[in-house]
Motif scaffolding. Structure first.
Motif, PDB file in Angstrom:
ATOM      1  N   GLU A  39       0.836  -1.199   0.000  1.00  0.00           N
ATOM      2  CA  GLU A  39       0.000   0.000   0.000  1.00  0.00           C
ATOM      3  C   GLU A  39       0.873   1.252   0.000  1.00  0.00           C
ATOM      4  O   GLU A  39       0.657   2.172   0.778  1.00  0.00           O
ATOM      5  N   ALA A  40       1.862   1.298  -0.886  1.00  0.00           N
ATOM      6  CA  ALA A  40       2.884   2.337  -0.799  1.00  0.00           C
ATOM      7  C   ALA A  40       2.832   3.357  -1.920  1.00  0.00           C
ATOM      8  O   ALA A  40       3.817   4.036  -2.163  1.00  0.00           O
ATOM      9  N   GLU A  41       1.715   3.491  -2.598  1.00  0.00           N
ATOM     10  CA  GLU A  41       1.652   4.453  -3.704  1.00  0.00           C
ATOM     11  C   GLU A  41       1.931   5.879  -3.244  1.00  0.00           C
ATOM     12  O   GLU A  41       2.589   6.645  -3.950  1.00  0.00           O
ATOM     13  N   ASN A  42       1.451   6.248  -2.062  1.00  0.00           N
ATOM     14  CA  ASN A  42       1.705   7.595  -1.544  1.00  0.00           C
ATOM     15  C   ASN A  42       3.184   7.818  -1.259  1.00  0.00           C
ATOM     16  O   ASN A  42       3.710   8.906  -1.498  1.00  0.00           O
ATOM     17  N   ILE A  43       3.847   6.797  -0.743  1.00  0.00           N
ATOM     18  CA  ILE A  43       5.282   6.913  -0.467  1.00  0.00           C
ATOM     19  C   ILE A  43       6.045   7.034  -1.771  1.00  0.00           C
ATOM     20  O   ILE A  43       6.955   7.862  -1.894  1.00  0.00           O
ATOM     21  N   PHE A  44       5.673   6.240  -2.767  1.00  0.00           N
ATOM     22  CA  PHE A  44       6.345   6.322  -4.070  1.00  0.00           C
ATOM     23  C   PHE A  44       6.163   7.704  -4.693  1.00  0.00           C
ATOM     24  O   PHE A  44       7.095   8.273  -5.241  1.00  0.00           O
ATOM     25  N   LYS A  45       4.956   8.255  -4.592  1.00  0.00           N
ATOM     26  CA  LYS A  45       4.695   9.588  -5.145  1.00  0.00           C
ATOM     27  C   LYS A  45       5.503  10.652  -4.415  1.00  0.00           C
ATOM     28  O   LYS A  45       6.025  11.581  -5.038  1.00  0.00           O
ATOM     29  N   MET A  46       5.599  10.519  -3.091  1.00  0.00           N
ATOM     30  CA  MET A  46       6.367  11.480  -2.313  1.00  0.00           C
ATOM     31  C   MET A  46       7.840  11.435  -2.719  1.00  0.00           C
ATOM     32  O   MET A  46       8.463  12.472  -2.955  1.00  0.00           O
ATOM     33  N   VAL A  47       8.399  10.246  -2.843  1.00  0.00           N
ATOM     34  CA  VAL A  47       9.809  10.100  -3.205  1.00  0.00           C
ATOM     35  C   VAL A  47      10.036  10.537  -4.650  1.00  0.00           C
ATOM     36  O   VAL A  47      11.057  11.144  -4.961  1.00  0.00           O
ATOM     37  N   SER A  49       8.646  12.939  -6.171  1.00  0.00           N
ATOM     38  CA  SER A  49       8.629  14.399  -6.265  1.00  0.00           C
ATOM     39  C   SER A  49       9.945  15.044  -5.838  1.00  0.00           C
ATOM     40  O   SER A  49      10.134  16.234  -6.047  1.00  0.00           O
ATOM     41  N   ILE A  50      10.855  14.280  -5.252  1.00  0.00           N
ATOM     42  CA  ILE A  50      12.164  14.803  -4.864  1.00  0.00           C
ATOM     43  C   ILE A  50      13.113  14.584  -6.039  1.00  0.00           C
ATOM     44  O   ILE A  50      13.218  13.480  -6.566  1.00  0.00           O
ATOM     45  N   THR A  51      13.801  15.640  -6.434  1.00  0.00           N
ATOM     46  CA  THR A  51      14.580  15.635  -7.670  1.00  0.00           C
ATOM     47  C   THR A  51      15.513  14.442  -7.801  1.00  0.00           C
ATOM     48  O   THR A  51      15.396  13.652  -8.724  1.00  0.00           O
ATOM     49  N   PHE A  52      16.453  14.270  -6.915  1.00  0.00           N
ATOM     50  CA  PHE A  52      17.442  13.198  -7.026  1.00  0.00           C
ATOM     51  C   PHE A  52      16.823  11.830  -6.787  1.00  0.00           C
ATOM     52  O   PHE A  52      17.106  10.867  -7.502  1.00  0.00           O
ATOM     53  N   PHE A  53      15.992  11.726  -5.770  1.00  0.00           N
ATOM     54  CA  PHE A  53      15.430  10.431  -5.385  1.00  0.00           C
ATOM     55  C   PHE A  53      14.357   9.942  -6.350  1.00  0.00           C
ATOM     56  O   PHE A  53      14.015   8.765  -6.358  1.00  0.00           O
ATOM     57  N   GLY A  54      13.812  10.842  -7.164  1.00  0.00           N
ATOM     58  CA  GLY A  54      12.773  10.474  -8.114  1.00  0.00           C
ATOM     59  C   GLY A  54      13.250   9.565  -9.229  1.00  0.00           C
ATOM     60  O   GLY A  54      12.450   8.985  -9.954  1.00  0.00           O
ATOM     61  N   PRO A  57      12.294   5.643  -7.438  1.00  0.00           N
ATOM     62  CA  PRO A  57      11.403   5.836  -6.286  1.00  0.00           C
ATOM     63  C   PRO A  57      11.188   4.587  -5.437  1.00  0.00           C
ATOM     64  O   PRO A  57      11.070   4.698  -4.219  1.00  0.00           O
ATOM     65  N   VAL A  58      11.159   3.413  -6.053  1.00  0.00           N
ATOM     66  CA  VAL A  58      10.943   2.192  -5.268  1.00  0.00           C
ATOM     67  C   VAL A  58      12.156   1.927  -4.376  1.00  0.00           C
ATOM     68  O   VAL A  58      12.022   1.674  -3.170  1.00  0.00           O
ATOM     69  N   PHE A  59      13.355   2.026  -4.937  1.00  0.00           N
ATOM     70  CA  PHE A  59      14.579   1.804  -4.166  1.00  0.00           C
ATOM     71  C   PHE A  59      14.691   2.801  -3.020  1.00  0.00           C
ATOM     72  O   PHE A  59      14.953   2.424  -1.873  1.00  0.00           O
ATOM     73  N   PHE A  60      14.488   4.081  -3.317  1.00  0.00           N
ATOM     74  CA  PHE A  60      14.650   5.104  -2.282  1.00  0.00           C
ATOM     75  C   PHE A  60      13.507   5.081  -1.265  1.00  0.00           C
ATOM     76  O   PHE A  60      13.697   5.486  -0.120  1.00  0.00           O
ATOM     77  N   SER A  61      12.348   4.595  -1.635  1.00  0.00           N
ATOM     78  CA  SER A  61      11.262   4.439  -0.661  1.00  0.00           C
ATOM     79  C   SER A  61      11.625   3.372   0.366  1.00  0.00           C
ATOM     80  O   SER A  61      11.444   3.565   1.573  1.00  0.00           O
ATOM     81  N   TRP A  62      12.139   2.254  -0.115  1.00  0.00           N
ATOM     82  CA  TRP A  62      12.578   1.204   0.800  1.00  0.00           C
ATOM     83  C   TRP A  62      13.762   1.671   1.641  1.00  0.00           C
ATOM     84  O   TRP A  62      13.832   1.391   2.844  1.00  0.00           O
ATOM     85  N   THR A  63      14.692   2.400   1.014  1.00  0.00           N
ATOM     86  CA  THR A  63      15.850   2.914   1.749  1.00  0.00           C
ATOM     87  C   THR A  63      15.405   3.860   2.852  1.00  0.00           C
ATOM     88  O   THR A  63      15.900   3.784   3.981  1.00  0.00           O
TER      89      THR A  63
END
Length: 163
Positions: A39-47, A49-54, A57-63
Protein backbone atom coordinates in the motif's frame (compact mmCIF):
# COMPACT_ATOMS: atom_id res chain seq x y z
CA UNK A 1 33.69 9.48 43.59
CA UNK A 2 32.80 10.22 39.98
CA UNK A 3 31.79 13.63 38.78
CA UNK A 4 28.03 13.90 38.64
CA UNK A 5 28.14 16.18 35.60
CA UNK A 6 29.70 13.40 33.55
CA UNK A 7 26.75 11.20 34.38
CA UNK A 8 24.24 13.95 33.50
CA UNK A 9 26.07 14.63 30.25
CA UNK A 10 25.92 10.96 29.33
CA UNK A 11 22.22 10.70 30.24
CA UNK A 12 21.42 13.82 28.23
CA UNK A 13 23.20 12.39 25.21
CA UNK A 14 21.39 9.08 25.65
CA UNK A 15 17.98 10.79 25.89
CA UNK A 16 18.60 12.97 22.82
CA UNK A 17 19.59 9.89 20.82
CA UNK A 18 16.69 7.80 22.10
CA UNK A 19 13.96 10.36 21.43
CA UNK A 20 15.34 11.37 18.02
CA UNK A 21 15.56 7.69 17.11
CA UNK A 22 12.05 7.10 18.44
CA UNK A 23 10.60 9.88 16.25
CA UNK A 24 12.33 8.50 13.16
CA UNK A 25 11.26 4.96 14.10
CA UNK A 26 7.64 6.08 14.39
CA UNK A 27 7.57 7.51 10.87
CA UNK A 28 9.74 4.76 9.37
CA UNK A 29 7.69 1.91 10.81
CA UNK A 30 4.52 3.29 9.20
CA UNK A 31 6.28 3.56 5.84
CA UNK A 32 7.79 0.09 6.19
CA UNK A 33 4.46 -1.58 6.98
CA UNK A 34 2.87 0.22 4.00
CA UNK A 35 5.64 -1.04 1.72
CA UNK A 36 5.37 -4.60 3.03
CA UNK A 37 1.56 -4.61 2.66
CA UNK A 38 1.76 -3.25 -0.88
CA UNK A 39 0.00 0.00 0.00
CA UNK A 40 2.88 2.34 -0.80
CA UNK A 41 1.65 4.45 -3.70
CA UNK A 42 1.71 7.60 -1.54
CA UNK A 43 5.28 6.91 -0.47
CA UNK A 44 6.35 6.32 -4.07
CA UNK A 45 4.70 9.59 -5.15
CA UNK A 46 6.37 11.48 -2.31
CA UNK A 47 9.81 10.10 -3.21
CA UNK A 48 9.21 10.71 -6.94
CA UNK A 49 8.63 14.40 -6.26
CA UNK A 50 12.16 14.80 -4.86
CA UNK A 51 14.58 15.64 -7.67
CA UNK A 52 17.44 13.20 -7.03
CA UNK A 53 15.43 10.43 -5.39
CA UNK A 54 12.77 10.47 -8.11
CA UNK A 55 15.12 8.53 -10.43
CA UNK A 56 14.50 5.31 -8.48
CA UNK A 57 11.40 5.84 -6.29
CA UNK A 58 10.94 2.19 -5.27
CA UNK A 59 14.58 1.80 -4.17
CA UNK A 60 14.65 5.10 -2.28
CA UNK A 61 11.26 4.44 -0.66
CA UNK A 62 12.58 1.20 0.80
CA UNK A 63 15.85 2.91 1.75
CA UNK A 64 13.96 5.69 3.53
CA UNK A 65 11.65 3.32 5.39
CA UNK A 66 14.47 1.01 6.50
CA UNK A 67 16.80 3.84 7.51
CA UNK A 68 14.13 5.62 9.53
CA UNK A 69 13.10 2.38 11.22
CA UNK A 70 16.61 1.14 12.04
CA UNK A 71 18.14 4.52 12.91
CA UNK A 72 17.27 4.14 16.59
CA UNK A 73 19.51 1.06 16.81
CA UNK A 74 22.51 2.93 15.39
CA UNK A 75 21.92 5.94 17.60
CA UNK A 76 21.72 3.86 20.78
CA UNK A 77 24.63 1.62 19.72
CA UNK A 78 26.78 4.74 19.41
CA UNK A 79 26.37 5.62 23.08
CA UNK A 80 28.26 2.54 24.25
CA UNK A 81 31.90 3.34 23.58
CA UNK A 82 33.23 -0.12 24.39
CA UNK A 83 31.41 -1.68 21.43
CA UNK A 84 33.35 -2.04 18.18
CA UNK A 85 32.97 0.82 15.70
CA UNK A 86 30.62 2.70 18.04
CA UNK A 87 32.05 6.10 17.10
CA UNK A 88 31.73 5.38 13.37
CA UNK A 89 28.20 3.98 13.71
CA UNK A 90 27.23 6.97 15.84
CA UNK A 91 28.48 9.50 13.29
CA UNK A 92 27.03 7.53 10.36
CA UNK A 93 23.64 7.42 12.12
CA UNK A 94 23.84 11.16 12.70
CA UNK A 95 24.66 11.70 9.02
CA UNK A 96 21.70 9.54 7.93
CA UNK A 97 19.45 11.50 10.30
CA UNK A 98 20.80 14.77 8.83
CA UNK A 99 20.15 13.65 5.24
CA UNK A 100 16.62 12.54 6.12
CA UNK A 101 16.02 15.81 8.01
CA UNK A 102 17.18 17.94 5.09
CA UNK A 103 15.00 15.90 2.75
CA UNK A 104 11.98 16.34 5.04
CA UNK A 105 12.48 20.11 5.16
CA UNK A 106 12.97 20.31 1.39
CA UNK A 107 9.83 18.26 0.80
CA UNK A 108 7.69 20.36 3.11
CA UNK A 109 8.87 23.78 1.97
CA UNK A 110 9.61 23.41 -1.74
CA UNK A 111 7.21 20.66 -2.80
CA UNK A 112 4.22 21.01 -0.50
CA UNK A 113 4.49 24.75 0.20
CA UNK A 114 4.58 24.48 3.99
CA UNK A 115 6.69 26.84 6.08
CA UNK A 116 8.37 27.07 9.47
CA UNK A 117 5.70 28.72 11.64
CA UNK A 118 1.92 29.01 11.67
CA UNK A 119 2.14 32.71 12.51
CA UNK A 120 4.74 35.06 13.90
CA UNK A 121 6.48 38.40 13.48
CA UNK A 122 8.69 37.27 10.57
CA UNK A 123 6.15 36.96 7.78
CA UNK A 124 8.24 35.09 5.19
CA UNK A 125 8.62 32.20 7.68
CA UNK A 126 4.86 31.90 8.20
CA UNK A 127 2.86 29.19 6.48
CA UNK A 128 0.11 30.20 4.08
CA UNK A 129 -3.52 29.52 4.90
CA UNK A 130 -4.21 25.78 4.90
CA UNK A 131 -0.51 24.83 4.99
CA UNK A 132 1.39 23.20 7.85
CA UNK A 133 4.12 24.56 10.09
CA UNK A 134 7.28 22.47 10.31
CA UNK A 135 9.16 23.93 13.27
CA UNK A 136 9.21 20.47 14.87
CA UNK A 137 10.85 18.90 11.83
CA UNK A 138 13.29 21.82 11.72
CA UNK A 139 14.59 20.77 15.14
CA UNK A 140 15.85 17.49 13.65
CA UNK A 141 18.69 19.44 11.97
CA UNK A 142 20.53 20.62 15.10
CA UNK A 143 19.92 17.30 16.83
CA UNK A 144 21.46 15.45 13.89
CA UNK A 145 24.41 17.84 13.84
CA UNK A 146 24.86 17.33 17.59
CA UNK A 147 25.09 13.58 17.11
CA UNK A 148 27.65 13.97 14.34
CA UNK A 149 29.92 16.52 16.01
CA UNK A 150 29.29 16.97 19.74
CA UNK A 151 27.85 13.85 21.33
CA UNK A 152 29.62 12.13 24.18
CA UNK A 153 30.74 8.65 23.30
CA UNK A 154 31.19 7.40 26.85
CA UNK A 155 30.28 8.16 30.39
CA UNK A 156 33.93 9.09 31.18
CA UNK A 157 33.64 8.61 34.90
CA UNK A 158 36.58 10.46 36.42
CA UNK A 159 37.73 9.98 39.96
CA UNK A 160 37.64 13.16 41.96
CA UNK A 161 40.38 13.05 44.60
CA UNK A 162 39.50 16.44 46.08
CA UNK A 163 37.65 16.04 49.34
Amino acid sequence: MFKIFNLFSFLTDLLIRFFLGLVFFNFGYGKLTSLINGEAENIFKMVESITFFGMAPVFFSWTLALSETLLIIGLLYGTISILPLSSFISKASGLIALIISLTIIYQHIYVWGDNVFSYGPISFLNAAEGKKSIYGQLLFLPLSLYIIFCSRQNINLNIDNNK
